[in-house]
Design a protein around this motif. Sequence first.
Motif: not given
Lengths: 261, 337
Positions: B216, B219-220, B222-223, B226-227, B229-234, B278, B280
């Motif tokens: 997951w 996946n995130v 891939l966007l 910076e995006q 990080q904004y979604l909370g991924i380290n 994806d 997954r």
Amino acid sequence: MLEIRDLSAGYGHRHVLDQISLKASEGEVVGIIGPNGSGKTTLLKTITKVLEPISGTVLIDGMDVNEMQSTQIAKKVAVVSQVISINFEFTVEDIVLMGRTPYIKGSETVEDINIVTDAMEKTNTLFLKDRLITQLSGGELQRVIIARAFAQNPKILLLDEPTSHLDITNQIDIFNLVKHASRKGMVVVAVIHDLNLAAYYCDKICLLQDGKLISAGTPGQVLTPSNIERAFNITVEVIPNEITNSLYVIPVLEPLHDTLH
Amino acid sequence: MISNTAIGSTSISPDVTAKILVTEIFESILEITGKIFPSVAANVQANGYYPVEKTWTDSQEVIISDIRLPRVLLAALVGAALSTAGCAMQGLLKNPMADPYIIGMSSGAALGASIAFVLLLPVQLLSFVGAVITIFVVYNISKIGGKVPVDTLLLSGIAVGSLLAALTSLIIFISHSPHQIIFWLMGGLWTASWDKVKITSVMIIFGVLILYRFAWSLNVMLLGEEQAQYLGINIEQVKRYVLVLSALVTAAAVSVSGIIGFVGLIIPHIMRIIVGPDHRILFPASTLMGAVFLVLCDTFSRTIIDSVELPVGIVTAMFGAPFFIYLLRKRRQSLYA
């Protein structure tokens, strides 16, 4: 409630933000305006701790961002940037589901799916649910990105020039969505290039120049010819727009002469 | 699986092979049961209560269970490892040219193996160590203020890789028996044994399963970082874990098979065309396809010419490349961001 106190930030030794303080409350749309390179985007990055500040604090509902985990911040603050294209063939629903990232442990729950569906409904993207993100128009794509931000269930919505690549219909469409979210109790802070859009949609405007906050207040207080000349180095006239009941900023240009032909 | 075990220079029919395999599995289950319930196991053995009647010779049994079965299993493990690691690297680096070897791993493994051949040290160990050291060095070169920019990682990997490749060439040049090294570099599974299956299976299965947990996040990412990080991924943590895990499974694979190209590059692309981006779904699909593909290629490489084994790397490219070109042409859109 978002509160920024004496915030300075930058890259390496270069200070891009210098002692910025501002407040934004629920139900308010706060616009950040200023010329290119004045530190608008850096401000948004610092609020979300993507960039660590040099000094000063950012408080979200009274909590210091520096003491929060990145997932905690993502549950409170959502960022909508200008997304021009996504080249990977995810479905629209998958992209919106990515907004649930800070909440999902393992795999998504029924609640996550409900929130995602709700976010798509609010942004009028539910009918695009199974479409590939690569096949959307600019306006549709930006609405999906806003749906993703709504799926984060944020208290604060930050927008970084969300509409400067869109046509006028889509610009209005997006800002109406944002305004509506703000009326429902979200704190909205938006970096806007178009001064007239800012004048119409914002309750409060902050004018940045060279990393400094040179004016803040209602559109009427900030959008004065002298402020704009100081920040943008152009002469403008500001006239009241009687149809929209807002202000209209027009650059004063010399008439073009036939010598150009 | 069974048919690939059945195919080989000594012809053993698939049904005999299947019977041998069933008996082998039965015996190993019996062995494990014997440790827990000795009386039950003893009872079964005393009554000769076996599921299938023995209709094969002892030498057939040895060929199947000690030579071909470990080889097929090893091919599956190596294929799965390379393909999954390749998929992870392509996702992480957002680069369609990425494969498990891209940041210098193969050069490190090759140098380790060459040194081992010249100094008569254990090849498997040194190539594994070579690969792991390389990734560690490359990672630390690329680190700037606690962050590892992806493009720096890619470039420093290529730089370190070419340095190590030069050293390997030097060793081949001055070595008395360069053939061994060159054969190793071409990649092959002819040294398969149960010991190798045991050691690598643990590392590869665990490594691959843990990699799945990052599906997951990848996946995130891939966007855009910076995006994400904004979604909370380290993102730095994800990079570190995905790199280390990919490095470990790749090093485990390379240390037993040499450098088999193509699988880690093309299989993930083929699966991405078929199942989408994806991770997954893409991860398990790549793992499975990598395993199947390498088993088939290895079977082909050891049977196509009588009493000669082609290096499997030649076969993987000869079959995979045309199929991939076909898929590329069939698809009108550009493959990757």
